[in-house]
Scaffold this active site. Structure first.
Site, PDB file in Angstrom:
ATOM      1  N   ASP A  55       0.839  -1.197   0.000  1.00 33.71           N
ATOM      2  CA  ASP A  55       0.000   0.000   0.000  1.00 33.71           C
ATOM      3  C   ASP A  55       0.872   1.244   0.000  1.00 33.71           C
ATOM      4  O   ASP A  55       1.664   1.466   0.917  1.00 33.71           O
ATOM      5  CB  ASP A  55      -0.905   0.007   1.236  1.00 33.71           C
ATOM      6  CG  ASP A  55      -1.657   1.320   1.383  1.00 33.71           C
ATOM      7  OD1 ASP A  55      -2.460   1.629   0.495  1.00 33.71           O
ATOM      8  OD2 ASP A  55      -1.445   2.026   2.387  1.00 33.71           O
TER       9      ASP A  55
ATOM     10  N   TYR B  95       2.928  10.023  -0.790  1.00 29.57           N
ATOM     11  CA  TYR B  95       4.057   9.501  -0.018  1.00 29.57           C
ATOM     12  C   TYR B  95       5.401   9.767  -0.705  1.00 29.57           C
ATOM     13  O   TYR B  95       6.452   9.706  -0.060  1.00 29.57           O
ATOM     14  CB  TYR B  95       3.928   7.989   0.194  1.00 29.57           C
ATOM     15  CG  TYR B  95       2.750   7.531   0.999  1.00 29.57           C
ATOM     16  CD1 TYR B  95       1.913   8.415   1.663  1.00 29.57           C
ATOM     17  CD2 TYR B  95       2.451   6.163   1.095  1.00 29.57           C
ATOM     18  CE1 TYR B  95       0.827   7.971   2.383  1.00 29.57           C
ATOM     19  CE2 TYR B  95       1.367   5.712   1.825  1.00 29.57           C
ATOM     20  CZ  TYR B  95       0.552   6.614   2.460  1.00 29.57           C
ATOM     21  OH  TYR B  95      -0.523   6.158   3.183  1.00 29.57           O
TER      22      TYR B  95
ATOM     23  N   LYS C 272      -3.025   5.725  -3.868  1.00 31.10           N
ATOM     24  CA  LYS C 272      -4.056   6.720  -3.574  1.00 31.10           C
ATOM     25  C   LYS C 272      -3.812   7.997  -4.374  1.00 31.10           C
ATOM     26  O   LYS C 272      -2.669   8.411  -4.558  1.00 31.10           O
ATOM     27  CB  LYS C 272      -4.048   7.067  -2.076  1.00 31.10           C
ATOM     28  CG  LYS C 272      -4.053   5.857  -1.153  1.00 31.10           C
ATOM     29  CD  LYS C 272      -3.884   6.266   0.300  1.00 31.10           C
ATOM     30  CE  LYS C 272      -3.624   5.055   1.177  1.00 31.10           C
ATOM     31  NZ  LYS C 272      -2.282   4.465   0.960  1.00 31.10           N
TER      32      LYS C 272
ATOM     33  N   HIS D 105      -7.572   9.667  -1.388  1.00 33.55           N
ATOM     34  CA  HIS D 105      -6.840   9.715  -0.121  1.00 33.55           C
ATOM     35  C   HIS D 105      -7.622  10.402   0.994  1.00 33.55           C
ATOM     36  O   HIS D 105      -7.440  10.081   2.170  1.00 33.55           O
ATOM     37  CB  HIS D 105      -5.508  10.423  -0.350  1.00 33.55           C
ATOM     38  CG  HIS D 105      -4.434   9.993   0.585  1.00 33.55           C
ATOM     39  ND1 HIS D 105      -3.111   9.914   0.215  1.00 33.55           N
ATOM     40  CD2 HIS D 105      -4.459   9.612   1.878  1.00 33.55           C
ATOM     41  CE1 HIS D 105      -2.380   9.506   1.242  1.00 33.55           C
ATOM     42  NE2 HIS D 105      -3.182   9.334   2.262  1.00 33.55           N
TER      43      HIS D 105
ATOM     44  N   SER E 203       6.651  -0.753   8.498  1.00 31.53           N
ATOM     45  CA  SER E 203       7.947  -0.814   9.147  1.00 31.53           C
ATOM     46  C   SER E 203       9.009  -0.809   8.057  1.00 31.53           C
ATOM     47  O   SER E 203       8.734  -1.197   6.920  1.00 31.53           O
ATOM     48  CB  SER E 203       8.098  -2.069  10.012  1.00 31.53           C
ATOM     49  OG  SER E 203       9.376  -2.092  10.640  1.00 31.53           O
ATOM     50  N   VAL E 204      10.208  -0.369   8.411  1.00 31.28           N
ATOM     51  CA  VAL E 204      11.339  -0.481   7.494  1.00 31.28           C
ATOM     52  C   VAL E 204      12.338  -1.513   7.991  1.00 31.28           C
ATOM     53  O   VAL E 204      13.338  -1.781   7.321  1.00 31.28           O
ATOM     54  CB  VAL E 204      12.042   0.880   7.298  1.00 31.28           C
ATOM     55  CG1 VAL E 204      11.088   1.879   6.663  1.00 31.28           C
ATOM     56  CG2 VAL E 204      12.591   1.418   8.622  1.00 31.28           C
TER      57      VAL E 204
ATOM     58  N   ARG F 108      10.930  -6.545  12.096  1.00 33.78           N
ATOM     59  CA  ARG F 108       9.573  -6.133  12.436  1.00 33.78           C
ATOM     60  C   ARG F 108       8.603  -6.454  11.302  1.00 33.78           C
ATOM     61  O   ARG F 108       7.453  -6.842  11.551  1.00 33.78           O
ATOM     62  CB  ARG F 108       9.554  -4.637  12.744  1.00 33.78           C
ATOM     63  CG  ARG F 108       8.181  -4.093  13.159  1.00 33.78           C
ATOM     64  CD  ARG F 108       7.636  -4.759  14.415  1.00 33.78           C
ATOM     65  NE  ARG F 108       8.533  -4.628  15.527  1.00 33.78           N
ATOM     66  CZ  ARG F 108       8.639  -3.541  16.303  1.00 33.78           C
ATOM     67  NH1 ARG F 108       7.910  -2.467  16.043  1.00 33.78           N
ATOM     68  NH2 ARG F 108       9.467  -3.530  17.324  1.00 33.78           N
TER      69      ARG F 108
ATOM     70  N   ASN G 294       5.352  -8.760  11.976  1.00 33.80           N
ATOM     71  CA  ASN G 294       3.979  -8.363  11.674  1.00 33.80           C
ATOM     72  C   ASN G 294       3.273  -9.358  10.760  1.00 33.80           C
ATOM     73  O   ASN G 294       2.039  -9.388  10.719  1.00 33.80           O
ATOM     74  CB  ASN G 294       3.972  -6.979  11.011  1.00 33.80           C
ATOM     75  CG  ASN G 294       4.298  -5.856  11.980  1.00 33.80           C
ATOM     76  OD1 ASN G 294       4.213  -6.018  13.195  1.00 33.80           O
ATOM     77  ND2 ASN G 294       4.676  -4.710  11.443  1.00 33.80           N
TER      78      ASN G 294
END
Length: 294
Positions: A45, A50, A75, A108, A241-242, A246, A250
């Protein structure tokens, strides 16, 4: 391990869990998406606003995965609302993503101060859907009043409404309205949006004792418990997350199940306090900015 599928109101199948890249710098986005795809995510997403659609597309193109197996969601930003402007917004996003077809394209924000532009933007999404350039269309941050006005004018019911949902802010009225009309709720900030809550006078969801006790009982982390809560209640969830560890954590939410009592306990944590911006406050004057062509 694969993500459970959700079937949208036009029979398009979407993986329930996706990686979000909000606030992920472009130079970190490529690696984050690559790590997610390697972990098993098949839903990414992003958004025109962004500034990292190009890097998302590059990571997907570089992966040894068929394009048809990756669900791409993006979006249109409010600066590109209006019929022709939104059609051009699609062209910009598709070009940056390096694809001819986008799986899910959503608006958005509702832009309530200029809702006529919102309706024209959604009409453009309907055109893109009819032309096969997108597989599904939807909205983001639309409240009940916005959805009601949209449904009065639209010919296609949105497949998705992406809104802030987590244990401390559940927006049940919006979720229920969506369910009544076949609109899937997709949660942004699904594990609490803790950056929003640092100065809000209450603890982070990650430190909540109720969630913590449930996590201990299942040998999972609080974040995993919250993602499981979303999935069991039929929502799509978009954690971000980067960090590869993590990102993998997730995704590791498919091997346990919360009890009815545990789901109800998390439901009981709602504070009614929004962490993100008020949808009514979104205006072109305050939030408009040009989306680059490249």
């Amino acid at each position: 391990m694969t993500t459970p599928p959700l079937t949208l109101n036009n029979d398009v199948v979407m993986p329930a869990l996706g990686l979000g890249v909000f606030q992920t710098p472009p130079d970190e986005t490529r690696a984050a998406v690559a790590a997610a795809l390697e972990t098993g995510y098949r839903h990414i997403d992003t958004a025109a606003a962004y500034g990292n659609e190009r890097q998302v597309g590059e990571a997907i193109a570089a992966a040894s995965i068929d394009r048809s197996d990756v669900f791409i969601e993006t979006k249109i930003w409010i600066s590109d609302y209006g019929y022709e402007q939104t059609l051009h917004g699609f062209d910009k996003s598709a070009r940056k993503l390096g694809v001819e077809q986008i799986d899910l394209l959503i608006l958005h924000q509702a832009l309530p101060s200029e809702f006529g532009k919102t309706l024209e933007a959604y009409r453009a999404l309907e055109t893109l859907l009819a032309d096969g350039r997108v597989r599904a269309i939807g909205v983001s941050n639309f409240m009940v009043e916005h959805l009601t006005r949209l449904l009065d004018a639209a010919t296609v019911v949105p497949a998705v409404n992406q809104i802030e949902v987590h244990p401390y802010f559940q927006q049940r009225e919006v979720q229920d309205f969506g369910a009544e009309h076949g609109i899937l709720t997709q949660a942004w900030a699904p594990i609490g949006g803790i950056t929003f809550y640092r100065d809000s006078g209450h603890t982070s969801t990650l430190q909540d004792p109720t969630i913590g006790e449930i996590a201990v009982a299942h040998g999972k982390t609080p974040a995993q418990v919250m993602l499981r809560w979303h999935l069991q209640q039929g929502r799509s969830a978009i954690p971000k997350s980067v960090r590869p560890q993590r990102i993998a954590e997730n995704f590791d939410v498919f091997d346990f199940e919360l009890t009815g009592e545990e789901l109800a306990a998390i439901d009981g944590l709602d504070t009614g306090k929004r962490g993100g911006p008020e949808p009514a406050d979104i205006t072109l004057a305050a939030f408009g900015r040009p989306i680059p062509e490249k």
